[in-house]
Design a protein around this motif. Structure first.
Motif, PDB file in Angstrom:
ATOM      1  N   ARG A   8     104.372  70.297  12.922  1.00 27.08           N
ATOM      2  CA  ARG A   8     103.205  69.673  12.267  1.00 27.08           C
ATOM      3  C   ARG A   8     102.080  69.244  13.218  1.00 27.08           C
ATOM      4  NH1 ARG A   8     103.973  65.825   7.199  1.00 27.08           N
ATOM      5  NH2 ARG A   8     105.042  67.722   6.674  1.00 27.08           N
ATOM      6  N   PRO A  46      93.705  68.245   7.660  1.00 28.13           N
ATOM      7  CA  PRO A  46      94.660  68.927   8.539  1.00 28.13           C
ATOM      8  C   PRO A  46      96.077  68.799   7.998  1.00 28.13           C
ATOM      9  CG  PRO A  46      93.183  67.500   9.794  1.00 28.13           C
ATOM     10  CD  PRO A  46      92.966  67.176   8.350  1.00 28.13           C
ATOM     11  N   VAL A  47      96.895  69.781   8.313  1.00 29.40           N
ATOM     12  CA  VAL A  47      98.283  69.783   7.883  1.00 29.40           C
ATOM     13  C   VAL A  47      99.112  69.031   8.914  1.00 29.40           C
ATOM     14  CG1 VAL A  47     100.258  71.242   7.315  1.00 29.40           C
ATOM     15  CG2 VAL A  47      97.942  72.007   6.775  1.00 29.40           C
ATOM     16  N   ARG A  57     106.584  77.627  10.784  1.00 28.24           N
ATOM     17  CA  ARG A  57     105.303  78.179  10.307  1.00 28.24           C
ATOM     18  C   ARG A  57     104.839  79.301  11.235  1.00 28.24           C
ATOM     19  NH1 ARG A  57     100.990  75.488   7.242  1.00 28.24           N
ATOM     20  NH2 ARG A  57      99.020  76.597   7.529  1.00 28.24           N
ATOM     21  N   ARG A  61     104.195  83.257  10.277  1.00 28.63           N
ATOM     22  CA  ARG A  61     102.822  83.737  10.191  1.00 28.63           C
ATOM     23  C   ARG A  61     102.346  84.523  11.411  1.00 28.63           C
ATOM     24  NH1 ARG A  61      99.259  79.217   6.918  1.00 28.63           N
ATOM     25  NH2 ARG A  61     100.830  78.708   5.335  1.00 28.63           N
ATOM     26  N   ALA A 251      95.407  75.291  15.704  1.00 23.84           N
ATOM     27  CA  ALA A 251      95.111  75.723  14.338  1.00 23.84           C
ATOM     28  C   ALA A 251      95.081  77.251  14.243  1.00 23.84           C
ATOM     29  CB  ALA A 251      93.773  75.137  13.882  1.00 23.84           C
ATOM     30  N   ARG A 255      97.607  79.683  12.154  1.00 25.22           N
ATOM     31  CA  ARG A 255      96.849  80.227  11.020  1.00 25.22           C
ATOM     32  C   ARG A 255      96.554  79.131   9.999  1.00 25.22           C
ATOM     33  NH1 ARG A 255      97.891  83.345  14.666  1.00 25.22           N
ATOM     34  NH2 ARG A 255      98.234  85.606  14.455  1.00 25.22           N
ATOM     35  N   SER A 256      96.008  78.011  10.495  1.00 26.64           N
ATOM     36  CA  SER A 256      95.701  76.881   9.627  1.00 26.64           C
ATOM     37  C   SER A 256      94.225  76.532   9.780  1.00 26.64           C
ATOM     38  CB  SER A 256      96.578  75.674   9.993  1.00 26.64           C
ATOM     39  OG  SER A 256      96.259  74.548   9.197  1.00 26.64           O
ATOM     40  N   SER A 258      92.264  74.597   8.258  1.00 26.76           N
ATOM     41  CA  SER A 258      91.918  73.183   8.098  1.00 26.76           C
ATOM     42  C   SER A 258      92.377  72.337   9.267  1.00 26.76           C
ATOM     43  CB  SER A 258      92.535  72.645   6.801  1.00 26.76           C
ATOM     44  OG  SER A 258      93.943  72.714   6.858  1.00 26.76           O
ATOM     45  N   VAL A 260      95.578  71.226  12.263  1.00 23.44           N
ATOM     46  CA  VAL A 260      96.968  70.779  12.271  1.00 23.44           C
ATOM     47  C   VAL A 260      97.054  69.422  12.954  1.00 23.44           C
ATOM     48  CG1 VAL A 260      99.316  71.334  12.999  1.00 23.44           C
ATOM     49  CG2 VAL A 260      97.746  73.172  12.389  1.00 23.44           C
TER      50      VAL A 260
END
Length: 475
Positions: A8, A46-47, A57, A61, A251, A255-256, A258, A260
């Motif tokens: 995370r 953010p995640v 993750r 991905r 990020a 592949r995030s 928004s 992390v």
């Protein structure tokens, strides 16, 4: 594929450049926005991921891992395709023929008699027909000189090489993930320290300014405090930029879009790791690069056997059956059963050179394996000592931080009592920040060196276990 777990993360924050006249207001705004004010500029929050979730993750991905996995599936299908080479090949062939056949029958002693009746010698028969020929043909290899077994071995070697390449891509990617994940944590910790140092120096500037007005501090002391405060402000701005860069890196890796928010802190394990010899032994036994080179060597050996088999004769059984014997040509049998022998006397390919090329490929793989073993041994030793050095440094800095905090307290009291200078307080304030950043850096060095050690020893799948064993963290 080996077992792994998951992670995370967190976005960055940005503040407008601080000006000397507005440091206090800017710090108040920073506190209200929080460390992650930059995330507000993004479309989504953010995640938040711990390391285990981030790892999972990443595995789900990563395009590099997916590409390596596709290669494994391709080689699995290829290996499956050559498992039954000893089975017969059965072909069904249907031919539509339109033909003409002329037969000549000599009359011999009957020629004079036939001549009296106007019959020429020899008799000539002409036939034109359109027929369909459905034929089934079966061919069974009886002896191939070892080519079938070598082909199977080569396919298995290619599959093993693909699996090793997939594991290597996974280990490399997870090592990058550790650097990015905990690199963002380091950037967060550095930003927090720089903010605390700036706030402390801002308070000190206010104290010196008040004492100057009361005649207890000189103008030079105020200028010293302001210079230190301005330097801390520049370091704070640099820390904001470093955090934004670290956030973009993590990020992108996960592949995030928004962002992390990492929630697993920087850590160390206070006890020493397992002995160096254990890591070295495991690395020589299961490092993906060594397994890949071993597979390349096996594939080259299979190639040698295939080329040598081409120099040997081949024996095969065959059978053929005609489903329309009424329409068969006079020379066509109804069915055929037999054994064939094939030997190629002359070929456009130099088979001796082909064998030598395969042998040189095997020699190359063997030499590469020896060199890789040497480099892996060096890498394991280097990483192991770097882990231990970072661990010792972190533990020593724990007492250094306590001493620096006590020193600031004493210097602040001494300054108020005119027993110390403003510069002494500034140095003490900067000393705390320096020690805290050094400790965070030591923890980051420990984690990344540990990832390097596990990667170079072929044990990257154990990273989550070491995260669980952490007993010292950076707050």
């Amino acid at each position: 594929m080996r077992d792994f777990r998951y992670v995370r993360n967190e976005g960055g924050r940005r503040m407008a450049g601080l000006r000397r006249a507005g440091f206090a207001a800017a710090l108040s705004l920073a506190a209200s926005l929080g460390t992650w004010g930059l995330a507000a500029a993004q479309e989504a929050e953010p995640v938040s991921l711990d390391y285990f979730a981030a790892q999972q993750r990443f595995l789900d991905r990563s395009d590099a891992i997916e590409a390596a996995g596709a290669n494994v599936r391709s080689r699995e299908a290829q290996e499956q395709s050559v498992r039954h080479l000893r089975r017969p090949d059965v072909d069904l062939e249907v031919q539509l023929l339109e033909y003409q056949k002329t037969l000549y029958l000599p009359l011999g002693s009957l020629a004079p008699v036939a001549g009296q009746f106007g019959i020429a010698d020899p008799l000539r028969f002409k036939q034109e027909m359109t027929v369909t020929r459905p034929i089934a043909t079966a061919t069974l290899p009886l002896y191939t000189g070892g080519q079938i077994d070598a082909t199977r071995a080569g396919a298995r070697a290619q599959l093993n090489a693909a699996k090793a390449e997939r594991d290597l891509a996974t280990d490399t990617g997870l090592s990058q993930l550790v650097q990015a994940y905990y690199g963002q944590q380091l950037a967060e910790r550095a930003l927090g320290v720089r903010r605390d140092v700036l706030a402390g120096l801002e308070r000190h500037v206010s104290d010196v300014a008040r004492l100057e007005q009361e005649g207890f501090a000189s103008r030079a002391q105020l200028l010293q405090a302001e210079v230190a405060r301005d330097e801390a402000a520049r370091e704070y701005q640099n820390a904001i930029a470093a955090l934004a860069t670290a956030n973009a890196s993590l990020a992108g890796l996960l592949r995030s879009p928004s962002g992390v928010r990492p929630v697993s802190p920087l850590f160390i394990i206070s006890k020493p790791l397992e002995p160096l010899e254990e890591f070295t032994a495991v690395s020589l036994r299961q490092h993906p690069q060594l397994r890949r080179l071993g597979a390349v060597r096996d594939e080259a050996a299979a190639g040698i056997r295939i080329e040598e088999a081409k120099r040997k004769p081949q024996v095969y059984g065959f059978a053929q059956y005609n489903f329309a014997p009424r329409d068969a040509l006079l020379t066509d049998p109804d069915w055929t059963l037999g054994v064939g022998f094939r030997y190629k006397f002359l070929s456009g390919v130099d088979r001796g050179a082909s064998i030598d090329a395969a042998r040189q490929t095997a020699a190359q793989a063997l030499a590469g394996a020896r060199e890789t073993e040497t480099q892996i041994g060096i890498g394991v030793t280097k990483a192991w000592f770097e882990v231990d050095a970072a661990r010792r440094s972190f533990l020593l800095l724990e007492s250094a931080i306590v001493s620096a905090q006590e020193n600031l307290r004493l210097q602040s009291i001494a300054y108020r009592e005119q027993q110390a200078t403003s510069l002494d307080v500034v140095d003490a304030q900067l000393g705390i920040g320096r020690a805290r950043i050094q400790q965070a850096q030591a923890a980051y060095d420990y984690v990344t060196a540990l990832a390097d050690l596990l990667s170079v020893s072929g044990q990257m799948d154990r990273m989550a276990d070491y995260v669980n064993r952490a007993d010292r963290i950076v707050p």
